[in-house]
Scaffold this motif. Structure first.
Motif, PDB file in Angstrom:
ATOM      1  N   SER A 165      -1.083 -13.469  -2.806  1.00 23.49           N
ATOM      2  CA  SER A 165      -1.810 -12.784  -1.710  1.00 23.49           C
ATOM      3  C   SER A 165      -2.830 -13.723  -1.087  1.00 23.49           C
ATOM      4  CB  SER A 165      -2.550 -11.525  -2.103  1.00 23.49           C
ATOM      5  OG  SER A 165      -2.128 -10.960  -3.238  1.00 23.49           O
ATOM      6  N   THR A 189      -6.156  -5.567   5.829  1.00 18.11           N
ATOM      7  CA  THR A 189      -5.100  -4.601   5.514  1.00 18.11           C
ATOM      8  C   THR A 189      -4.978  -4.290   4.028  1.00 18.11           C
ATOM      9  OG1 THR A 189      -3.504  -6.387   5.439  1.00 18.11           O
ATOM     10  CG2 THR A 189      -3.671  -5.183   7.511  1.00 18.11           C
ATOM     11  N   TRP A 193      -5.124 -10.159   5.848  1.00 19.39           N
ATOM     12  CA  TRP A 193      -5.032  -9.623   4.493  1.00 19.39           C
ATOM     13  C   TRP A 193      -6.335  -8.925   4.112  1.00 19.39           C
ATOM     14  CZ3 TRP A 193      -2.386  -7.413   1.149  1.00 19.39           C
ATOM     15  CH2 TRP A 193      -2.739  -7.348  -0.183  1.00 19.39           C
TER      16      TRP A 193
HETATM   17  C1  LIG Z   1      -0.856 -14.149   3.134  1.00 18.98           C
HETATM   18  C2  LIG Z   1      -1.070 -12.713   2.901  1.00 18.98           C
HETATM   19  O1  LIG Z   1      -1.827 -12.301   2.062  1.00 18.98           O
HETATM   20  N1  LIG Z   1      -0.422 -11.920   3.690  1.00 18.98           N
HETATM   21  C3  LIG Z   1      -0.489 -10.511   3.565  1.00 18.98           C
HETATM   22  C4  LIG Z   1      -1.307  -9.963   4.699  1.00 18.98           C
HETATM   23  O2  LIG Z   1      -1.293  -8.587   4.710  1.00 18.98           O
HETATM   24  C5  LIG Z   1      -0.002  -8.036   4.818  1.00 18.98           C
HETATM   25  C6  LIG Z   1      -0.122  -6.551   4.954  1.00 18.98           C
HETATM   26  O3  LIG Z   1      -0.805  -5.992   3.894  1.00 18.98           O
HETATM   27  C7  LIG Z   1       0.843  -8.440   3.618  1.00 18.98           C
HETATM   28  O4  LIG Z   1       2.136  -7.930   3.730  1.00 18.98           O
HETATM   29  C8  LIG Z   1       0.902  -9.955   3.570  1.00 18.98           C
HETATM   30  O5  LIG Z   1       1.594 -10.384   2.428  1.00 18.98           O
END
Ligand SMILES: CC(=O)N[C@H]1CO[C@H](CO)[C@@H](O)[C@@H]1O
Ligand SMILES: *[C@@H]1O[C@H](CO)[C@@H](O)[C@H](O)[C@H]1NC(C)=O
Ligand SMILES: *[C@@H]1O[C@H](CO)[C@@H](O)[C@H](O)[C@H]1NC(C)=O
Ligand SMILES: *[C@@H]1O[C@H](CO)[C@@H](O)[C@H](O)[C@H]1NC(C)=O
Length: 592
Positions: free
Chosen positions: A544, A245, A242
């Motif tokens: 997130s 990305t 995360w």
């Molecule tokens: C747990 C988490 O935050 N997962 C995220 C990681 O990044 C990807 C791509 O941006 C997200 O789709 C996930 O939700």
């Protein structure tokens, strides 16, 4: 003006004895290995990697070499970096050598008996290598920085901080040890190097000192304690993924302006401030909130408007420069009742939280607690004085909009940052975390959500995974139920000891007596198990953040933690919610 920054990622991995033996080194290598594929594509993306214990090992990943070549930096006082071109390579070029190296690191150091860590020297050396480009430095650290410049030795070894102890100044352990790291951080920020630190440890590492590096450079601290490779590897990988990305900007600078008569008083968050008006972030991302407090300097007239504007200048991953401008205009009123009617409780809590976090390292805890209570008293008193003048109003201690203020303030007083006995690192981590969290994350961190999972699981499938939130008191906990508590960072599942064993078997594949502290939730092929996993993953997406789920039942050490979260209950040294309300009312009456 120099060219837009390329995305540069530099990974540093602790390979001291403890790091290797707890599995932290292997977990870091595996997490990095898995995220290589999600790093921004394109010819501009550059990468570097180093390991460190009491010395620093850089690696040349050039494809012309048969295998990665190690370059050792042994001087941890007067740090230098190898030639930049040797240790930072475009990702496209070194993919294969990087993977090979990550696979080898855990075995290369498996018998390492160097227990010391030159953490600060290591990040300084990496910084020197990145100085000409800037970029993100991601550090995986497991032990107390013990040698070289910026070491954190010589402070008391005591891990616990108690406000009732005779030591009056013990809040000073929540301040950085000296200025060395903060001067380093300022220099990093100047050259656009943003540092994230993943702390995977089982011991005290002095987060109070270390965190200044991330705070000043727009970075973030991640904390996995007590580190368990079994429990934390998935979280480490997801956090890193995360982290890499999420929408990301580089070399950012921001300013908030407002109408005449108002003035920006203070900014709170993770940045470097070199002048009163502007704040700079080597890295900025969607998880970082900036809190701004304003000062009223002049009178506004009924019916006029006042305007606020924030401007953020930054460079995207693709090298575009952008400015984001947000403007807000609000009507002014001279009627106090209007203010109470439009009060924003969550924003107010977030403000109190950040203000408290800012003050904790500098003042005795009891004083910060007292001040929070006084805010609450003052608001109630002002409201009641105001009500007296408007006879049609019912006599309530708080306006409808702020009805929950006292419970939030009580929860804040009982939170990790202000508890009476706490680990120093837990408290320091809490302080660095709350300094940048969003308003919605602040609310759930301070007043966690509790749900009755058993009723949810038995509900007919209607697609929704929502369930009423239960107030945080042990009155609502029954031994024939399963309760989930989550605060946006951790989740704790309490299993009553009278829950039907067939349900436990479907959910966890084991019976109640077999749970270990290392238990990891899996998904089984039955509707109950799928529902529970959907619920947990739903919360992870919402936040997130990859919540680390732990399970407990009556009598476990973790059940104590669960109980501590029952904020509305009393404990030997804190008020219950009812007592707190009485206390507030008494003092408001006395001052009316
Ligand atoms: C747990 C988490 O935050 N997962 C995220 C990681 O990044 C990807 C791509 O941006 C997200 O789709 C996930 O939700
Ligand atoms: C730790 O840092 C201090 C300076 O802050 C230095 O004098 C001392 O030698 C360092 N200790 C070690 C073991 O390197
Ligand atoms: C509360 O009000 C009193 C009296 O107006 C003032 O002296 C005090 O500073 C206020 N306290 C806080 C925490 O706002
Ligand atoms: C547990 O649940 C199963 C199936 O739902 C039921 O057959 C069984 O009687 C229950 N056991 C107890 C002890 O309640």
């Amino acid at each position: 003006m120099r060219n837009a920054m390329p995305p540069v990622y530099f990974f540093m991995i602790d390979v001291s004895t403890d790091a290797v033996q707890t599995g932290a080194t292997a977990a870091a290598c595996s997490a990095i290995m898995q995220v290589i594929s999600v790093l921004p594509e394109g010819p501009r993306t550059m990468i570097g990697i180093a390991t460190y214990d009491s010395t620093i090992q850089f690696y040349n990943l050039k494809p012309t070499l048969q295998e990665p070549m190690m370059l050792v930096v042994a001087d941890t006082e007067d740090v230098y970096a190898p030639f930049e071109k040797d240790v930072i390579t475009t990702l496209a070029e070194c993919h294969q050598n990087l993977e090979q190296l990550l696979e080898k690191i855990p075995t290369m150091f498996q018998n390492n008996n160097v227990a010391d860590s030159a953490f600060s020297a290591a990040i300084k050396a990496a910084f020197l290598a990145m100085k000409s480009t800037g970029g993100k430095l991601l550090v995986f650290q497991s032990v107390l920085p013990s040698v070289g410049i910026g070491n954190c030795t010589g402070r008391q070894n005591e891990d616990l901080l108690s406000i009732s102890s005779a030591e009056k100044d013990n809040h000073k352990l929540l301040q950085p040890k000296d200025k060395i790291l903060s001067e380093m951080a300022t220099e990093f920020a100047e050259y656009q190097v943003c540092v994230d630190i993943f702390i995977t440890t089982q011991r005290y590492v002095d987060i109070a000192s270390i965190s200044v590096i991330s705070k000043t450079t727009g970075g973030q601290i991640y904390f996995y304690h007590p580190f368990s490779a079994l429990l934390h590897s998935a979280k480490l990988y997801n956090d890193l993924r995360w982290n890499i990305t999420r929408p990301q900007g580089f070399e950012a600078t921001m300013r908030v302006r407002c109408s005449e008569g108002l003035q920006v008083q203070e900014y709170w968050g993770n940045f470097r401030q070199c002048c009163p008006t502007d704040i700079d972030f080597p890295g900025i991302d969607c998880d970082k909130t900036i809190t701004v407090s304003l000062k009223l300097e002049d009178r506004f007239y009924e019916g006029s408007e006042c305007a606020f504007q924030s401007a953020l200048l930054y460079t995207t991953i693709d090298g575009q420069r952008r400015i984001r401008v947000s403007t807000l205009s609000l009507p002014c009123s001279n009627v106090l009742m209007d203010l109470f009617h439009s009060a924003d409780l969550d924003a107010l809590l977030s403000y109190f939280l950040k203000r408290a976090a800012n003050e904790i390292p500098g003042s005795p805890t009891l004083k910060v607690q007292e001040q929070l209570t006084n805010f609450c008293i003052n608001i109630s008193r002002t409201y009641r004085q105001c009500c007296v003048r408007v006879p049609s109003y019912e006599y309530k201690p708080f306006p409808e909009t702020l009805k929950l203020l006292p419970i939030y303030i009580l929860a804040l007083i009982k939170s990790m940052g202000l508890q009476t006995a706490r680990r120093i690192d837990d408290c320091s981590y809490w302080i660095t975390r709350v300094s940048f969290i969003s308003v919605s994350s602040a609310v759930v961190l301070i007043y966690p959500r509790m749900m009755a999972v058993h009723t949810l699981l038995l509900k007919e499938p209607d697609g929704s995974l929502t369930t009423p939130i239960i107030p945080l008191t042990s009155e609502h906990i029954t031994e024939d139920g399963i309760f989930l508590l989550e605060n946006g960072k951790d989740a704790l599942l309490y299993i009553g000891d009278r829950v039907n064993s067939s349900i436990l078997d479907q959910l966890f594949g084991i019976s109640l007596t077999c749970f270990s502290p290392q238990f990891v939730l899996q998904e089984y092929d039955n509707p109950l198990s799928r529902k529970l996993n959907d619920l947990i993953n739903g919360i992870r997406r919402l936040r997130s953040s990859y919540l680390c789920l732990r399970v407990c039942s009556k009598g476990d050490p973790l059940a104590k933690l669960f109980k501590l979260n029952m904020i509305e209950d009393d404990t030997p040294d804190t008020f219950s919610y009812q007592e707190f309300l009485r206390q507030i009312n008494k003092q408001v009456q006395a001052k009316l």
